[in-house]
Enzyme design. Sequence first.
Site, PDB file in Angstrom:
ATOM      1  N   CYS A 113       0.816  -1.220   0.000  1.00 23.48           N
ATOM      2  CA  CYS A 113       0.000   0.000   0.000  1.00 23.48           C
ATOM      3  C   CYS A 113       0.848   1.268   0.000  1.00 23.48           C
ATOM      4  O   CYS A 113       0.328   2.360  -0.228  1.00 23.48           O
ATOM      5  CB  CYS A 113      -0.947   0.002   1.187  1.00 23.48           C
ATOM      6  SG  CYS A 113      -1.868  -1.518   1.341  1.00 23.48           S
ATOM      7  N   HIS A 236      -3.171   6.998   2.788  1.00 20.90           N
ATOM      8  CA  HIS A 236      -3.631   5.699   2.286  1.00 20.90           C
ATOM      9  C   HIS A 236      -5.008   5.414   2.889  1.00 20.90           C
ATOM     10  O   HIS A 236      -5.216   5.591   4.091  1.00 20.90           O
ATOM     11  CB  HIS A 236      -2.614   4.625   2.690  1.00 20.90           C
ATOM     12  CG  HIS A 236      -3.106   3.234   2.446  1.00 20.90           C
ATOM     13  ND1 HIS A 236      -3.782   2.881   1.303  1.00 20.90           N
ATOM     14  CD2 HIS A 236      -3.038   2.112   3.218  1.00 20.90           C
ATOM     15  CE1 HIS A 236      -4.102   1.604   1.378  1.00 20.90           C
ATOM     16  NE2 HIS A 236      -3.672   1.126   2.519  1.00 20.90           N
ATOM     17  N   ASN A 266     -10.299  -0.269   0.699  1.00 23.80           N
ATOM     18  CA  ASN A 266      -8.840  -0.186   0.637  1.00 23.80           C
ATOM     19  C   ASN A 266      -8.378  -0.753  -0.709  1.00 23.80           C
ATOM     20  O   ASN A 266      -8.534  -1.941  -0.961  1.00 23.80           O
ATOM     21  CB  ASN A 266      -8.257  -0.982   1.808  1.00 23.80           C
ATOM     22  CG  ASN A 266      -6.742  -0.981   1.843  1.00 23.80           C
ATOM     23  OD1 ASN A 266      -6.088  -0.586   0.881  1.00 23.80           O
ATOM     24  ND2 ASN A 266      -6.187  -1.445   2.947  1.00 23.80           N
TER      25      ASN A 266
END
Length: 311
Positions: A113, A236, A266
Site C-alpha cells: 500500500c 492511504h 482499501n
Amino acid sequence: MQHAGIWGIGSFVEGREVTNTELEKTLDTNDEWIRTRTGIERRVFAEDDVNTSDMAYYSAIEALNDAELNAEELDMILVATVTPDYPFPSVSSLLQERLGAEKAAAMDISAACAGFIYGLATAEQFIKTGMYKHILVIGSEKLSKVTDMKDRNTAVLFGDGAGAAVVGPVEKDKGFLSFELGSDGSGAMHIRQDPQLIMNGREVFKFAVRQMGESSIHVVEKAGLTKDDVDFLVPHQANIRIMEAARERLDLPKDKMAVTVQKYGNTSSSSVPIALVEELKNGKIKDGDLVVMVGFGSGLVWGATAMRWGR
Ligand code: UT7
C-alpha cells in the site's frame, strides 16, 4: 539538482459496486460493524476480464492527457502493485507495449500500500540526477483476485482500482520537497498472501496509527516546514480511524483530508493516487498548496512525501 513534481494524474475505478449490505448475505458481518470500524460503505470489484494492467492502462491514458504528454516521450514506467497479471512479465512491460512507450524502461515495485509513494520517490531520483525526464508512476490493484471472500476479517476491507501520475521536472519551489521511506520486516507476517490474503488487523492497526502520523510529521520537518504549513493530507485509504489519527497529528481540520475509503474500500497502492485525483477534481487542492501524501502496508513498509502542488 532538477526538482521533480507531478505533471498530470488519472484514475480508474469501474466494475461491480458491492455494498456492505450485499456482503451481509454471504458473511457473518453487518453494515454497522463495517462502517463504524472502517468507514467503508461500499467497494468496487473489477469485472472478470479486467486485470491489473487494464486498469493501469486506463489510468495512464488519463494521466498522459492531463500532462499533455505523448507515451513515446516517456523514459520510464513504474507500476506499484501486489496483484500483477502474472508474476512475470511485469505489469509495466505489458503497459509499455500497450501505450506504445517505445523508449521507456519498465519495472514493477512491490511495496504494497506504500507502493505509489515508493514509485514517486524512485521517479524523483531519476529526474533529479537528469538521467530521465518523464516517468509514469502507477498504483494498480485487483485485490479481489487474492481476497478470501469467506474470511470476514479481510473480505469487507478491499477493493480494486488504479491511479497514475506523470512525474517530470518542475520549477525550483514546486514539486517534491521531501520523502521518507521505511520498512520493519519484523511485522512481515502480519499481512501476507499465502495463497490468499491473510491479515492480523489489530497489529497492523497499531503500527499504522503510529507510523502514518510520524512519517507525515517527518516529511514536513525534512522540508524545513512545520505542520501549520500543511494545506492538505492524502493518506492511504485503509481505515477512517487510522486516517483520522494522522490528520489529528497534523492538527488539520476534517475538510483538509482526502477521504474516498467509504466508496472504494482499501485499494492498496492505488488508494493515494485515486484520492488525489478526486480531491483535485473537487477543487480541494490548489496550485502552491503544501500536500502531504502518506501510506503504509504489508512489509511492513511506509512512505510519505511533502510536496508543493504545481509545476
Ligand atoms: O492497507 C493496509 C491493510 N490493512 C489495514 O489497514 C488494516 C488495519 N486494521 C484495521 O483496519 C482493523 O484492525 C480492522 C478493521 C481490520 C478490525 O477492526 P478492530 O477494531 O481492530 O477489530 P478487531 O480485530 O479487534 O475485532 C473486533 C471483533 C472481533 O470479535 P471478538 O474476537 O471481539 O469476538 C472480530 O472477530 O470484531 C470481529 N470482526 C467482525 N465482526 C463483524 C472482525 N471482522 C468482522 C466483520 N464483521 N467483518
